[in-house]
Design an enzyme around this catalytic site. Structure first.
Site, PDB file in Angstrom:
ATOM      1  N   PHE A 241       6.090 -36.542  41.123  1.00  0.00           N
ATOM      2  CA  PHE A 241       5.646 -37.165  39.105  1.00  0.00           C
ATOM      3  C   PHE A 241       6.327 -34.972  39.146  1.00  0.00           C
ATOM      4  CE2 PHE A 241       2.113 -35.215  36.536  1.00  0.00           C
ATOM      5  CZ  PHE A 241       2.891 -35.642  35.468  1.00  0.00           C
TER       6      PHE A 241
ATOM      7  N   TYR B 226      -7.995 -31.474  34.825  1.00  0.00           N
ATOM      8  CA  TYR B 226      -7.714 -30.729  35.859  1.00  0.00           C
ATOM      9  C   TYR B 226      -8.943 -29.938  36.519  1.00  0.00           C
ATOM     10  CZ  TYR B 226      -5.411 -27.260  38.861  1.00  0.00           C
ATOM     11  OH  TYR B 226      -4.662 -27.033  39.723  1.00  0.00           O
TER      12      TYR B 226
ATOM     13  N   ARG C 273       4.133 -21.689  34.057  1.00  0.00           N
ATOM     14  CA  ARG C 273       3.458 -20.442  34.795  1.00  0.00           C
ATOM     15  C   ARG C 273       3.974 -19.594  34.154  1.00  0.00           C
ATOM     16  NH1 ARG C 273       1.258 -23.534  40.020  1.00  0.00           N
ATOM     17  NH2 ARG C 273       3.208 -24.760  40.003  1.00  0.00           N
TER      18      ARG C 273
HETATM   19  P1  NAD Z   1       3.002 -28.742  42.219  1.00  0.00           P
HETATM   20  O1  NAD Z   1       2.918 -29.611  40.895  1.00  0.00           O
HETATM   21  O2  NAD Z   1       4.122 -28.023  42.809  1.00  0.00           O
HETATM   22  O3  NAD Z   1       3.024 -29.760  43.590  1.00  0.00           O
HETATM   23  C1  NAD Z   1       2.209 -31.406  43.290  1.00  0.00           C
HETATM   24  C2  NAD Z   1       2.853 -31.895  44.532  1.00  0.00           C
HETATM   25  O4  NAD Z   1       1.737 -33.035  44.070  1.00  0.00           O
HETATM   26  C3  NAD Z   1       4.418 -32.342  43.984  1.00  0.00           C
HETATM   27  O5  NAD Z   1       5.379 -32.070  44.729  1.00  0.00           O
HETATM   28  C4  NAD Z   1       3.733 -33.765  42.797  1.00  0.00           C
HETATM   29  O6  NAD Z   1       4.792 -34.681  42.478  1.00  0.00           O
HETATM   30  C5  NAD Z   1       2.201 -34.447  43.748  1.00  0.00           C
HETATM   31  N1  NAD Z   1       2.004 -35.643  43.208  1.00  0.00           N
HETATM   32  C6  NAD Z   1       1.297 -34.902  42.066  1.00  0.00           C
HETATM   33  N2  NAD Z   1       0.516 -36.005  42.103  1.00  0.00           N
HETATM   34  C7  NAD Z   1       0.675 -37.520  42.828  1.00  0.00           C
HETATM   35  C8  NAD Z   1       0.154 -38.358  43.090  1.00  0.00           C
HETATM   36  N3  NAD Z   1      -1.431 -39.423  42.221  1.00  0.00           N
HETATM   37  N4  NAD Z   1       0.152 -39.083  44.632  1.00  0.00           N
HETATM   38  C9  NAD Z   1       1.465 -38.168  45.002  1.00  0.00           C
HETATM   39  N5  NAD Z   1       1.681 -36.508  44.918  1.00  0.00           N
HETATM   40  C10 NAD Z   1       1.069 -36.301  43.833  1.00  0.00           C
HETATM   41  O7  NAD Z   1       1.970 -27.421  42.450  1.00  0.00           O
HETATM   42  P2  NAD Z   1       1.473 -26.442  42.867  1.00  0.00           P
HETATM   43  O8  NAD Z   1       1.403 -25.206  42.758  1.00  0.00           O
HETATM   44  O9  NAD Z   1       2.857 -26.284  44.860  1.00  0.00           O
HETATM   45  O10 NAD Z   1       0.002 -26.939  43.625  1.00  0.00           O
HETATM   46  C11 NAD Z   1       0.047 -28.185  45.371  1.00  0.00           C
HETATM   47  C12 NAD Z   1      -1.719 -27.750  44.801  1.00  0.00           C
HETATM   48  O11 NAD Z   1      -2.285 -26.754  45.095  1.00  0.00           O
HETATM   49  C13 NAD Z   1      -2.557 -29.050  43.869  1.00  0.00           C
HETATM   50  O12 NAD Z   1      -3.664 -29.313  44.160  1.00  0.00           O
HETATM   51  C14 NAD Z   1      -3.420 -27.406  42.693  1.00  0.00           C
HETATM   52  O13 NAD Z   1      -4.083 -27.867  41.802  1.00  0.00           O
HETATM   53  C15 NAD Z   1      -3.344 -26.679  44.302  1.00  0.00           C
HETATM   54  N6  NAD Z   1      -3.020 -25.620  43.155  1.00  0.00           N
HETATM   55  C16 NAD Z   1      -2.254 -24.590  43.163  1.00  0.00           C
HETATM   56  C17 NAD Z   1      -2.346 -23.155  43.180  1.00  0.00           C
HETATM   57  C18 NAD Z   1      -0.731 -22.434  42.016  1.00  0.00           C
HETATM   58  O14 NAD Z   1      -1.400 -21.592  41.947  1.00  0.00           O
HETATM   59  N7  NAD Z   1      -0.037 -23.002  42.648  1.00  0.00           N
HETATM   60  C19 NAD Z   1      -2.995 -22.972  41.952  1.00  0.00           C
HETATM   61  C20 NAD Z   1      -4.892 -23.740  42.635  1.00  0.00           C
HETATM   62  C21 NAD Z   1      -4.709 -24.756  42.917  1.00  0.00           C
HETATM   63  N1  UDP Z   2       0.737 -17.111  30.056  1.00  0.00           N
HETATM   64  C1  UDP Z   2       1.630 -16.540  28.550  1.00  0.00           C
HETATM   65  N2  UDP Z   2       2.778 -16.349  28.595  1.00  0.00           N
HETATM   66  C2  UDP Z   2       3.232 -17.605  29.555  1.00  0.00           C
HETATM   67  C3  UDP Z   2       2.887 -18.310  30.004  1.00  0.00           C
HETATM   68  C4  UDP Z   2       1.281 -18.175  30.620  1.00  0.00           C
HETATM   69  O1  UDP Z   2       0.988 -15.275  28.964  1.00  0.00           O
HETATM   70  O2  UDP Z   2       4.933 -18.164  29.327  1.00  0.00           O
HETATM   71  C5  UDP Z   2      -0.055 -16.875  30.073  1.00  0.00           C
HETATM   72  C6  UDP Z   2      -1.524 -17.462  30.180  1.00  0.00           C
HETATM   73  O3  UDP Z   2      -1.986 -17.863  28.407  1.00  0.00           O
HETATM   74  C7  UDP Z   2      -2.776 -17.465  31.045  1.00  0.00           C
HETATM   75  C8  UDP Z   2      -1.877 -16.389  31.944  1.00  0.00           C
HETATM   76  O4  UDP Z   2      -0.185 -16.539  31.404  1.00  0.00           O
HETATM   77  O5  UDP Z   2      -3.927 -16.477  30.416  1.00  0.00           O
HETATM   78  C9  UDP Z   2      -1.738 -16.942  33.403  1.00  0.00           C
HETATM   79  O6  UDP Z   2      -1.414 -18.571  33.010  1.00  0.00           O
HETATM   80  P1  UDP Z   2      -0.755 -19.777  34.034  1.00  0.00           P
HETATM   81  O7  UDP Z   2      -0.588 -21.221  32.897  1.00  0.00           O
HETATM   82  O8  UDP Z   2       0.073 -19.253  35.162  1.00  0.00           O
HETATM   83  O9  UDP Z   2      -2.283 -20.007  34.558  1.00  0.00           O
HETATM   84  P2  UDP Z   2      -3.168 -20.038  35.250  1.00  0.00           P
HETATM   85  O10 UDP Z   2      -4.223 -20.110  33.414  1.00  0.00           O
HETATM   86  O11 UDP Z   2      -3.439 -21.456  35.059  1.00  0.00           O
HETATM   87  O12 UDP Z   2      -4.140 -19.129  35.454  1.00  0.00           O
END
Ligand code: NAD
Ligand code: UDP
Length: 339
Positions: free
Chosen positions: A31, A140, A181
Site C-alpha cells: 500500500f 490511526y 511527513r
Molecule cells: P510505511 O508506510 O513506510 O510502512 C508501512 C508498511 O506497511 C508499508 O510497506 C505498507 O505497504 C504496509 N502495509 C500497510 N497496510 C498493510 C496491510 N493491511 N497489510 C500488509 N501490509 C500493509 O511506514 P513506516 O514509517 O515504516 O511505519 C512502520 C510502522 O511503524 C507502522 O506501523 C507505523 O504506525 C509505526 N510507526 C512509525 C513511525 C515513524 O515515524 N515512521 C512512528 C510511529 C509508529
Molecule cells: N508539518 C509542517 N510542514 C509539512 C509537514 C508537516 O509544518 O510540510 C508539521 C505538522 O503539521 C506537524 C509536524 O510537522 O506539526 C510533524 O508532522 P508529521 O506529519 O511529520 O508527523 P506527526 O504530525 O504525525 O508527528
C-alpha cells in the site's frame, strides 16, 4: 516475520535481521511500501517476500513476529481511514492469532500518537493520553490504541509473549518522497528549491529519531526476557520546533527555498517528546545519531533518489490531492475497501 517489511522502517529492520543471521519473511501488501525498498534483499536465500494484507488471516510457521504493517504518514493513513483502522485492529487480531498458534514472540509497532495532543510533557509510558476519538487522525490513533489493548489482553489471557514499542517520529533514507511527513517534505522541497511549507506558526515541537537507532531498539526489545512487555517509548528526546527543523534543512542543503505558512491540520499535536528512561534502563539503549548526521544521510538519499527517478517536482503539500507517489515514480494503488 516482518509485516510492513517493504515500508520505511520495515525494510531497514529486514536488513538488520538478515545481517544478524536470521531468516526473514517479509509480508506486505505494498500500500505504501515498495519493492524498491527491499530489491537488494531479494537474492538473499534467507529472505522471502509475500504479498499479503494483514487484515486477512495468515498461516505460516515463524518464531518471531514484528508487526509493522500500517500506513504511518497522515496523508497515507487518512487516504482510506476505514482500511487504516482495519489494518491496526484486524491486523493485530490476525497476527496475535498467528502468534498464539505457533507460540511466537510478537512485537507491535505502536506510536506516540497513542498520547494524542499530550497535556503531560515529556510523555512517559504511564500517561494515558489525550486523544480525539472522532477526528481525522483517530483512525490511526485509536486503531493503534485498540491494537495495544489486544496485545495486552492476549498477554494476560493467552500468556503470549508481547513487546509493545511506542515509536516517536522517525526519519531516514527510504521515507516516501511525498508522504507528507515533515522531514521528507522539507528535504524534498529544499532540494528542489521549492517553498518550505510550515503548518501553523512552526512553534509546535517534535523529537526526531534516526532510523538506525530506532531499529536497533526494536531488536533489543525483542531480545528481552519474557517478563518485559512494554509499552516502551522509543525515540530521540531532543525536541525542536518545526521552524527550527526547516532552518536546519535549508542550511544543510544550501537551498534557495523560502518558508511559507499553511494552516495547521486538525488535531496536530502541539508538542511531543519521549521520556526514554525506561528504554535506557531496560534495553541499555539510547539514540546515538546526531540530528545533523541523520539529516545529511537522509538528504543524500533523497538527492540520489529524486535524480535516479527523474522526479523534478513533488507536490508534497498535505493539501495536494491524496494520491501518493511511490518511490518508483508510479502512483500508489488505491487499496480496495473490504466488503
Ligand atoms: P510505511 O508506510 O513506510 O510502512 C508501512 C508498511 O506497511 C508499508 O510497506 C505498507 O505497504 C504496509 N502495509 C500497510 N497496510 C498493510 C496491510 N493491511 N497489510 C500488509 N501490509 C500493509 O511506514 P513506516 O514509517 O515504516 O511505519 C512502520 C510502522 O511503524 C507502522 O506501523 C507505523 O504506525 C509505526 N510507526 C512509525 C513511525 C515513524 O515515524 N515512521 C512512528 C510511529 C509508529
Ligand atoms: N508539518 C509542517 N510542514 C509539512 C509537514 C508537516 O509544518 O510540510 C508539521 C505538522 O503539521 C506537524 C509536524 O510537522 O506539526 C510533524 O508532522 P508529521 O506529519 O511529520 O508527523 P506527526 O504530525 O504525525 O508527528
Amino acid at each position: 516475520m516482518v509485516t510492513g517489511g517493504a515500508g520505511f522502517l520495515g525494510s531497514h529492520l529486514c536488513e538488520r535481521l538478515l545481517a544478524g543471521g536470521d531468516d526473514v519473511l517479509c509480508v506486505d501488501n505494498f500500500f505504501t511500501g515498495t519493492k524498491d525498498n527491499i530489491i537488494h534483499l531479494l537474492d538473499d536465500p534467507h529472505f522471502e517476500l509475500m504479498r499479503h494484507d494483514v487484515t486477512f488471516p495468515l498461516y505460516v510457521e515463524v518464531d518471531e513476529i514484528y508487526n509493522l504493517a500500517c500506513p504511518a504518514s497522515p496523508i497515507h493513513y487518512q487516504f482510506d481511514p476505514v482500511q487504516t483502522t482495519k489494518t491496526s485492529v484486524h491486523g493485530a487480531i490476525n497476527m496475535l492469532g498467528l502468534a498464539k498458534r505457533v507460540r511466537a514472540k510478537i512485537f507491535q509497532a505502536s506510536t506516540s500518537e497513542v498520547y494524542g495532543d499530550p497535556d503531560i510533557h515529556p510523555q512517559k509510558e504511564d500517561y494515558w493520553g489525550h486523544v480525539n476519538p472522532i477526528g481525522s487522525r483517530s483512525c490511526y490513533d485509536e486503531g493503534k490504541r485498540c491494537a495495544e489493548t489486544l496485545f495486552f489482553d492476549y498477554n494476560r489471557q493467552h500468556k503470549l509473549r508481547i513487546k509493545v514499542a511506542r515509536i516517536f517520529n522517525t526519519y531516514g533514507p527510504r521515507m516516501h518522497p511525498n508522504d507528507g511527513r515533515v522531514v521528507s517534505n522539507f528535504i524534498v522541497q529544499a532540494l528542489q528549491n521549492q517553498p518550505i511549507t510550515i503548518y501553523g506558526d512552526g512553534m509546535q515541537t517534535r523529537s526526531f529519531g534516526y532510523v538506525d537507532d530506532i531499529v536497533e531498539a526494536f531488536i533489543r526489545l525483542m531480545d528481552t526476557d519474557d517478563s518485559i512487555t512494554g509499552p516502551i517509548n522509543l525515540g530521540n528526546p531532543i525536541e525542536m520546533t518545526v521552524q527550527n527543523l526547516a532552518e536546519t534543512v535549508i542550511r544543510l542543503t544550501s537551498s534557495q527555498s523560502k518558508v511559507i505558512f499553511h494552516p495547521l491540520p486538525a488535531d496536530d499535536p502541539k508538542q511531543r517528546q519521549p521520556d526514554i528512561s525506561l528504554a535506557r534502563s531496560t534495553l541499555n539503549w539510547e539514540p546515538t545519531t546526531l540530528l545533523e548526521e541523520g539529516l545529511k544521510a537522509t538528504i543524500a538519499y533523497f538527492d540520489k533518489h529524486l535524480a535516479s527517478h527523474n522526479i523534478t517536482h513533488v507536490d508534497s503539500s498535505r493539501f495536494a490531492s491524496i494520491s501518493p507517489l511511490l518511490a518508483d515514480g508510479t502512483t500508489a494503488q488505491v487499496y480496495p475497501a473490504c466488503p
